[in-house]
Design a protein around this motif. Structure first.
Motif: not given
Ligand SMILES: Cc1cc2nc3c(=O)[nH]c(=O)nc-3n(C[C@H](O)[C@H](O)[C@H](O)COP(=O)(O)OP(=O)(O)OC[C@H]3O[C@@H](n4cnc5c(N)ncnc54)[C@H](O)[C@@H]3O)c2cc1C
Length: 803
Positions: A35-36, A44, A50, A346, A349
Motif C-alpha cells: 500500500e502506497r 475507500t 452504504g 469497483v 466496494g
C-alpha cells in the motif's frame, strides 16, 4: 518487506484487502499487500459505506448478498468491528414506470431468495416518515440494506488476512512492474523489489496507472461524488434508526448518520476527476465542495424530505471513485499477460468487495471464478474502450445511476463510433440502430425517417408492428440482415483440427461443412458456442459472440500448443450479410454460378463463392429457422454485396430486417444465445445442446464433467414457453412459477410473430421440466399462465431450414 511472494496485491483499499483475505482463505498464505500510504487511502476512506443487494445483473446481486453476509465472519476472525447497521431500505417510485421497474426488480429478487416487498405510499410513509408522500406512487422494501464503517471493514479484512498468514506493507509505492521469463513479475517499489508469481492490480483510483506499467489502458475513470450530512434533527430523537432510502426521481440516496441524515446524489452533470492520470500525491484528500452542481437534486431532496431543509448542512464530502463504462467491476486475468490480475473499477466496494475478492481468489487458486462473473470480467471489453470512449460512457453511466434503463432503450453516449460500410445505406432505409461493442447495428426498420425512433417502454413498443412485418417477410419471402456484429476467428495450421477438437465439444466438421459446437470449461460448463466452418484440411473460419472475443482469445491462448496452430481474431476484417426465407435460395442463385440446390449445397455447407463480383464465404445456416445463407466478405466488399442483393431482391420481395426480429425468430425456434441461455452456470445437457457434444472423441476439455451431466441429466433444463400475455412480453430474468412456487427464471422472451404468441425461454429444475401444467411467468408484477412447449414453437421438425 519480503523479497519473494506467491502473490503481490497492489492497493490496500477495501477491494485489495478483500482479495488478500480471500487468498489466505483459499489456502495461499505467501501473499503480500503493498500500500502506497495507509490502508483506505484511495476512495475507500471517505465512502458513505452504504450497501444493498439489489443489482440489475442477478449474478452480481448474488455476490452482493455474499458480501453483506461476510461481515460477521471477518468481524469474528479479526475482532475488528465493521460498524454494520442493517437498517433495511426503501426504494421510492415517483412515476408509474418506476413502480413497474421496482416490480420487475422484486420479481427478479424472488429466485435469488431476496425478500423484497412492494409497499403503498401510506405503508412507505409509516416506515419512513421523513418522506412527503405526495411526490411518490409506491415503494419497494428490502430488509437487507444498511451501512458499514469503511475503515472498519477494510481493517477487518486486512487483520483477518494477516491472521491467515498474509503480510501487509504500508507507505510503499509500486513504481513499476517487469515481466520475468518464468511468467512471474519483478515488482519494483520505492522501498526495494519483490519477485512475485502473480500480481493483482487493486489500485482503485490508480488502477489505470498500474495498468500502464504493464502496457494496458484499463477502461476506468473516476468521477467526483458528493454527499452531505445535515445537522442534528429533532425528528430523529428517540426513534429507531431510519431506513436507507433511494428516491429515484430526486436521484438521491439518504440514510441516518448519527443524529442527522446523510444525503448523496448522482447528479446529471457529473464531473470526472483526473481524466487522464491520477496524481500520486493525492492522499487522504477531499475535493472542493460544489453544492451549486448538485443544487437541483438538493432542491428536490428538500421538497421530498422536508424535515431535512430545516436541519442545515453540517458537512459536505466530495470525493472521487472509479467506474467502468457499464458501472460493473473489472476483474480477472488480463489477456496476453502472464499471471496479471485486476480487481478494479469497483464502484460499490461495500456491496461488492467481498464477492469480487471471493471470485478473484477462486480464479487464481482453482483456475475458475466459481461463479458466473461474465458481467464483471475484464475481458468483456476490447480495443474500442479508448480513454475518450471510457470518459463518455462513464459520465453517461454516472448521470443515469438512478435512471430507468428500458429494455428497448439504446444509450446515446460515444455514438456512432464504429460503423460498417453500409451504415449510411441502412440509415437511409430508416434503420434504428443499437450499439454492441460500440458497433452500430440495425435493430429494426421504420417506414419513414420520422418514425425511426424507439419509444421506450416495458411493454410492446412502437417497433412491435414493424418487427412483425419483418418477421412475416422472412417467413413468406426473404429478409436481409446485417450480421457483422459477430466475432470471427481465423484458425489455421497442421494441428488446427486436432486443437479445435480438444477445445470444442462437438466433432470438427469435414472440409466444406459447418458444425455447431459448445465450448466447455473443465467443470463441463458452457463458456461459448461457435459455428465452425471448415475451408480446408488446415483452415477454419470460426464464428462466435463478438462481445466475448477477448474472453475467447484468453481461453484459446491458454490452450494453444506451442506450434502447429494460429488463431487470429478477425471480427472487423470480415463483415456479413444474411439472407433468410423461402426465397433466399432463388435470390442468391441469381448471383452465383454454383448450384445451390439442397442436393448440391445442403444445410450446413460452407464454401468460397463469387456472389456477383464479390468473393465471399457462403454458409448454409440459419438462426431464423428458415432456409437461409450467411455471407462473409472482407470489409471492402460489403457495399457491393449489399447493392447486388438489394437489386436482385426486388424480384423476390426482399425486405430488410434487424436484430429485434432475429431475436423473436430464434426464440420461436428455441435457439439459445451466449450470455442469455448459454452461460458458465449451465451445462450442455441442461441447455439442450447435448446433441452437439461428441462423446466419440476420446478427449476434449470438460468431457468427464459433461459425461457426468449426461448420465445424471443435470439439475436444470432449458424450456420454451408460450405465455398468455396481454401487452407486455417477457424479456429475461422474470421468475417462472410452478404450482405457486418460483422454480426458475426466464433467459429470453419476445413476441413470436410467425406463431402469433408471446414466448419465453428459461431454466427450471429438471424434475419439473416435463410437468404438463401449472406454469406461470411473472411479467411486470403480474403472473400469466404459461404453457410449456414440447418443441420449438415454429417448425419443430426443422424441415424448413433443411429443404
Ligand atoms: C463520496 C463517496 C461516497 C461513496 N459511497 C459509497 C457507498 O455508500 N457504498 C459503497 O459501496 N461505495 C461507496 N463509494 C465507493 C467506494 O469508495 C469504492 O467502491 C471503494 O473505495 C473502491 O475501493 P478500492 O479498493 O477499489 O479502491 P481505493 O479505495 O482507491 O484503494 C486503492 C488503494 O491502492 C493504493 N495504491 C494505488 N496505487 C498504488 C501503488 N502503485 N502502490 C501501492 N499502493 C497503491 C491506494 O493508495 C489506495 O489505498 C463511495 C465513494 C465516494 C468517493
Amino acid at each position: 518487506m519480503k523479497s519473494h511472494a506467491k502473490v503481490v496485491v497492489i492497493g490496500g483499499g477495501v477491494v485489495g484487502a478483500s482479495v488478500l483475505y480471500h487468498l489466505t482463505k483459499a489456502g495461499w498464505k505467501d501473499v503480500l499487500l503493498i500500500e502506497r500510504a495507509e490502508l483506505t487511502s484511495g476512495s475507500t476512506w471517505h465512502a458513505a459505506g452504504g450497501m444493498h443487494t439489489v443489482n440489475g445483473d442477478p449474478n452480481v446481486a448474488k455476490l452482493q448478498q455474499y458480501t453483506i453476509q461476510l461481515y460477521k465472519e471477518i468481524e469474528a476472525i479479526s475482532g475488528q468491528s465493521c460498524g454494520v447497521h442493517i437498517t433495511g431500505g426503501i426504494m421510492l417510485a415517483g412515476t408509474r414506470e418506476r413502480l413497474d421497474w421496482l416490480k420487475m426488480a422484486k420479481a427478479r429478487g424472488r429466485y435469488l431468495g431476496m425478500e423484497l416487498e412492494m409497499l403503498s405510499v401510506d405503508e412507505a410513509e409509516k416506515l419512513f416518515p421523513l418522506m412527503d408522500k405526495k411526490h411518490f406512487v409506491g415503494a419497494m422494501y428490502d430488509p437487507i440494506e444498511g451501512h458499514v464503517d469503511p475503515y472498519g471493514v477494510t481493517h477487518a479484512y486486512a487483520k483477518s488476512a494477516q491472521i491467515g498468514g498474509a503480510e501487509i506493507v504500508r507507505q510503499t509505492r509500486v513504481t513499476d512492474l517487469k515481466p520475468r521469463t518464468d511468467g512471474g513479475w519483478e515488482v519494483i517499489t520505492d522501498h526495494g523489489n519483490v519477485v512475485a508469481e502473480h500480481v493483482v492490480n487493486a489500485a482503485g483510483l490508480w488502477a489505470r496507472e498500474v495498468g500502464r506499467m504493464v502496457g494496458i489502458e484499463l477502461p476506468v475513470l473516476a468521477m467526483e461524488h458528493q454527499y452531505l450530512i445535515t445537522g442534528d434533527m429533532p425528528e430523529l430523537v428517540g426513534k429507531k434508526e431510519q431506513l436507507h432510502a433511494i428516491d429515484f426521481e430526486g436521484e438521491i440516496y439518504i440514510r441516518q448518520e448519527r443524529a442527522g441524515m446523510l444525503m448523496g446524489t448522482y447528479e446529471r452533470a457529473g464531473v470526472p476527476w483526473s481524466e487522464t492520470a491520477t496524481p500520486w500525491d493525492f492522499g487522504q484528500d477531499l475535493l472542493p465542495n460544489d453544492l451549486e452542481r448538485i443544487a437541483p437534486s438538493l432542491e428536490l431532496g428538500f421538497q421530498h424530505f422536508p424535515a431535512l431543509e430545516g436541519a442545515g448542512i453540517k458537512k459536505v464530502v466530495n470525493g472521487p471513485f472509479t467506474f467502468a463504462p457499464d458501472g460493473n467491476p473489472l476483474i480477472g486475468p488480463v489477456r496476453g499477460l502472464s499471471n496479471f490480475w485486476v480487481a478494479c473499477g469497483v464502484m460499490a466496494g461495500f456491496s461488492q468487495g467481498g464477492g469480487v475478492g471471493l471470485a478473484l481468489s477462486q480464479w487464481m487458486v482453482e483456475g475458475d471464478p466459481g461463479a458466473d462473473i461474465w458481467g464483471m470480467d475484464v475481458a468483456r471489453y476490447g480495443d474500442w474502450t479508448t480513454l475518450a470512449y471510457t470518459n463518455a460512457k462513464v459520465r453517461e453511466n454516472y448521470s443515469r445511476r438512478f435512471s430507468i434503463r428500458f429494455p428497448n432503450e439504446e444509450l446515446p453516449a460515444a455514438r456512432p463510433l464504429r460503423t460498417t460500410p453500409i451504415y449510411e445505406k441502412l440509415l437511409n432505409a430508416h434503420a434504428v440502430f443499437g450499439d454492441y461493442c460500440a458497433l452500430e447495428h440495425p435493430l429494426w426498420f421504420a417506414p419513414t425517417a420520422e418514425e425511426a425512433v424507439d419509444k421506450v417502454s416495458f411493454r410492446r413498443s412502437n417497433a412491435h408492428s414493424h418487427v412483425g412485418l419483418e418477421c412475416a417477410a422472412v417467413r413468406d419471402a426473404v429478409g436481409l440482415l446485417e450480421i457483422s456484429n459477430y466475432g470471427k476467428f481465423d484458425v489455421r495450421g497442421p494441428a488446427a483440427a486436432e486443437w479445435l477438437s480438444t477445445v470444442m465439444a462437438n466433432a470438427v466438421p469435414k472440409v466444406g461443412r459447418i458444425a455447431l459446437t459448445p465450448m466447455l470449461n473443465e467443470r463441463g460448463k458452457l463458456i461459448g458456442d461457435f459455428t465452425l466452418c471448415r475451408l480446408a484440411p488446415d483452415h477454419f473460419f470460426v464464428v462466435g459472440t463478438y462481445a466475448a472475443e477477448v474472453f475467447y482469445m484468453r481461453w484459446f491462448e491458454q490452450h494453444l500448443p506451442p506450434q502447429g496452430v494460429t488463431v487470429r481474431p478477425c471480427a472487423m476484417e470480415y463483415v456479413g450479410l444474411s439472407v433468410a426465407g423461402p426465397k433466399s435460395r432463388e435470390l442468391l442463385q441469381s448471383l452465383v454460378r454454383e448450384d445451390l440446390s439442397t442436393a448440391a449445397f445442403p444445410f450446413m455447407s460452407f464454401r468460397r463463392m463469387s456472389v456477383g463480383m464479390v468473393p465471399a464465404y457462403v454458409g448454409r445456416v440459419s438462426f431464423t429457422g428458415e432456409l437461409g445463407y450467411e455471407l462473409w466478405v472482407t470489409t471492402d466488399y460489403q457495399r457491393a454485396l449489399y447493392d447486388s442483393l438489394i437489386a436482385a431482391g426486388r424480384e423476390v420481395g426482399l425486405k430488410l430486417f434487424g436484430g429485434r426480429a432475429l431475436n423473436a425468430l430464434r426464440i420461436e425456434k428455441n435457439f439459445g444465445t451466449w450470455a442469455r441461455e448459454y452461460r458458465p452456470i449451465y451445462g450442455p445437457f441442461e441447455a439442450n445442446l447435448g446433441r452437439f457434444v461428441d462423446f466419440k472423441k476420446a478427449h476434449f476439455i470438460g468431457r468427464s464433467a459433461a459425461l457426468e451431466e449426461r448420465d445424471s441429466g443435470g439439475a436444470l433444463r432449458l424450456v420454451g414457453f408460450s405465455i398468455d400475455a396481454a401487452d407486455a412480453d417477457a424479456l429475461g430474468d422474470e421468475p417462472i412459477w410452478h404450482d405457486g412456487h418460483v422454480v426458475g427464471w426466464v433467459t429470453s422472451g419476445a413476441f413470436g410473430h410467425r406463431v402469433g404468441a408471446s414466448l419465453a425461454l428459461g431454466y427450471v429444475p429438471a424434475a419439473v421440466a416435463s410437468a404438463d401444467g401449472g406454469f406461470e411467468i411473472e411479467i411486470i408484477g403480474e403472473r400469466h399462465r404459461a404453457t410449456r412447449l414440447t418443441g420449438a414453437a415454429y417448425d419443430p421438425t426443422g424441415a424448413l431450414m433443411r429443404t
